[in-house]
Design an enzyme around this catalytic site. Structure first.
Site, PDB file in Angstrom:
ATOM      1  N   PHE A 139       0.869  -1.189   0.000  1.00  0.00           N
ATOM      2  CA  PHE A 139       0.000   0.000   0.000  1.00  0.00           C
ATOM      3  C   PHE A 139       0.896   1.225   0.000  1.00  0.00           C
ATOM      4  CE2 PHE A 139      -2.509   3.537   1.435  1.00  0.00           C
ATOM      5  CZ  PHE A 139      -3.661   3.373   0.687  1.00  0.00           C
ATOM      6  N   ASP A 224       9.468   2.908   1.643  1.00  0.00           N
ATOM      7  CA  ASP A 224       8.303   3.711   2.017  1.00  0.00           C
ATOM      8  C   ASP A 224       8.098   3.545   3.514  1.00  0.00           C
ATOM      9  OD1 ASP A 224       5.862   4.768   2.615  1.00  0.00           O
ATOM     10  OD2 ASP A 224       4.809   3.921   0.884  1.00  0.00           O
ATOM     11  N   LYS A 253       2.826  11.145   7.190  1.00  0.00           N
ATOM     12  CA  LYS A 253       2.002  10.923   8.385  1.00  0.00           C
ATOM     13  C   LYS A 253       2.527  11.685   9.610  1.00  0.00           C
ATOM     14  CE  LYS A 253       0.106   6.481   6.874  1.00  0.00           C
ATOM     15  NZ  LYS A 253      -1.300   6.709   6.593  1.00  0.00           N
TER      16      LYS A 253
HETATM   17  C1  LIG Z   1       3.134   2.914   3.569  1.00  0.00           C
HETATM   18  C2  LIG Z   1       2.226   4.003   3.072  1.00  0.00           C
HETATM   19  N1  LIG Z   1       2.575   4.723   1.998  1.00  0.00           N
HETATM   20  C3  LIG Z   1       1.797   5.707   1.525  1.00  0.00           C
HETATM   21  C4  LIG Z   1       0.606   6.021   2.129  1.00  0.00           C
HETATM   22  C5  LIG Z   1      -0.261   7.115   1.572  1.00  0.00           C
HETATM   23  O1  LIG Z   1      -0.233   8.243   2.409  1.00  0.00           O
HETATM   24  P1  LIG Z   1      -1.373   9.353   2.282  1.00  0.00           P
HETATM   25  O2  LIG Z   1      -2.649   8.735   2.703  1.00  0.00           O
HETATM   26  O3  LIG Z   1      -0.897  10.462   3.187  1.00  0.00           O
HETATM   27  O4  LIG Z   1      -1.398   9.793   0.846  1.00  0.00           O
HETATM   28  C6  LIG Z   1       0.192   5.297   3.252  1.00  0.00           C
HETATM   29  C7  LIG Z   1      -1.099   5.575   3.893  1.00  0.00           C
HETATM   30  O5  LIG Z   1      -1.650   4.800   4.636  1.00  0.00           O
HETATM   31  C8  LIG Z   1       1.024   4.254   3.734  1.00  0.00           C
HETATM   32  O6  LIG Z   1       0.671   3.519   4.794  1.00  0.00           O
END
Ligand SMILES: Cc1ncc(COP(=O)(O)O)c(C=O)c1O
Length: 400
Positions: A139, A224, A253
């Protein structure tokens, strides 16, 4: 005229969320209150965005002071606190340069663009041929490119066509990565722990094996850490558990202190240097409010010892969870204050369990693999962990 907030949202909002029925109106520390004045313990922490507790006084003060001094001016001009924020983020993570964006999705998009341009301009891959390898069950956000390489069919259904240039390998299998690499591979994008995917922790040494494979093949390792970074797993970065320093790193976040969307793509110099003026940008990315809150959030993380706290309380949380002997629990996974409790779908649905926990005053949200996720503020205390585990036990007893 409608004045009920639920009815207003139902009438005027898109239906892309299905929230629980309570309407939240106030938050402080690890607690939130609904419009009826009922208090809830927040064990979701806005999907890891509220690591410092809600409305942390230092972060609120920094935001308010900056808002009264200078607001958004755009990157067409320099502002006086962006440099300090980027410098602190680079110093802490060991990265050379950082590019500020807002949402996590945008940081990942930035990483994808950097990887492709690096592949073409530095690695020498023929134009328009760079490939990026991702993991099954990933994700990384919700843009067209990112959902295009999701393995969750709902995220993709109806939204194609998707960009080409992505290949997918099983998560946790370094050999599969090695086999998938071709001369056109520019990067491998991976979450050190798959958060949304169900808090899936790979085998020990997976990330260091991947790092070695990437290095041997001149492929960028892009981590990520939007969900796992900034102390969540008991280290500043989850990659540190495997002794790995990635070539590119995404943070988001918690970087916004729970107050604002603030994200960064950080990288090695030769990766970031592929960007020239006009290549990429964002009206709000790195704005003075974001920069001041981001810098303060990094300082709070260190000065309040929240990383060690996540490590210590994470052990406590998992110990407490291991005392639950419900037949519905398949597995407890996680690291630090990121925990997933996978349930047997034949006995209990995680979504139902979260609903009953909310009735018992504890908020969280289910995720994939029929898993209940705990990602509380890193300021959570032992007694509050006891309350959360107690509510989970009660909900399982009620439903199973
Ligand atoms: C690992 C990871 N990458 C990217 C994102 C996307 O972040 P955003 O919701 O701030 O666009 C999330 C969101 O849950 C995430 O958990």
């Amino acid at each position: 005229m409608i004045d009920n907030p639920v009815l207003l949202e139902e009438r005027y909002g898109a239906r892309n969320y299905a929230p629980l029925p309570m309407v939240l109106a106030r938050a402080e520390g690890v607690y939130v209150w609904d419009t009826e004045g009922r208090r809830y313990l927040d064990m979701l922490g806005a999907y890891s965005a509220v690591s410092y507790g809600h409305c942390h006084p230092r972060l609120v003060a920094a935001l308010v002071a900056q808002a009264g001094r200078m607001d958004v001016v755009s990157r067409a001009f320099r502002s006086d606190n962006l440099g300090a924020f980027l410098a602190r983020a680079c110093e802490m993570t060991g990265m050379d340069r950082a590019l500020p964006m807002n949402s996590g999705t945008e940081a990942v998009e930035t990483a994808l663009k950097a990887a492709r341009k690096w592949g073409h301009a530095v690695k020498g891959i023929a134009d328009n041929s760079a490939e990026i390898i991702v993991c099954e069950n990933n994700f990384h956000g919700r843009s067209i490119a990112i959902t295009g390489f999701s393995s969750v069919s709902q995220y993709r259904a109806g939204f194609g066509p998707f960009p080409a240039g992505f290949a997918c390998v099983p998560f946790g299998d370094a050999g599969a990565l090695e086999n998938m690499i071709t001369p056109n591979t520019a990067a491998f994008l991976v979450e050190p722990i798959q958060g949304e995917g169900g808090v899936v922790v790979p085998p020990d040494g997976y990330l260091s094996d991947c790092a070695e494979i990437c290095r041997a093949n001149n492929v960028l390792l892009m981590c990520d850490e939007i969900q796992t970074g900034l102390g969540r797993t008991g280290r500043l970065l989850a990659a540190e558990h495997d002794g790995v320093r990635p070539d590119g790193l995404m943070l988001g976040k918690a970087l916004g202190g729970g107050l604002l969307p603030v994200s960064l793509f950080l990288a090695r110099a030769d990766v970031m240097e592929v960007f020239t003026p006009g290549d990429h940008g964002s009206t709000f990315g790195g704005n003075p409010l974001a920069a001041v809150v981001g810098l303060e959030a990094l300082d709070v993380l260190v000065e309040e010892g929240l990383i060690d706290r996540a490590a210590e309380l994470g052990v406590y949380l998992r110990d407490r969870l291991s005392t639950l002997n419900s037949p519905a629990i398949v597995e407890v996974r996680g690291r630090g204050l990121l925990a997933g409790i996978e349930l047997d779908p034949g006995r209990a649905r995680a979504e139902e369990v979260c609903r009953v926990m909310a009735e018992r005053g504890v908020l969280t949200k289910d995720t994939h693999r029929n898993t209940v996720r705990f990602a509380p503020p890193l300021t959570v205390e032992r007694g509050q962990i006891d309350d959360a585990v107690g509510a989970l036990a009660g909900a399982l007893q009620e439903l199973v």
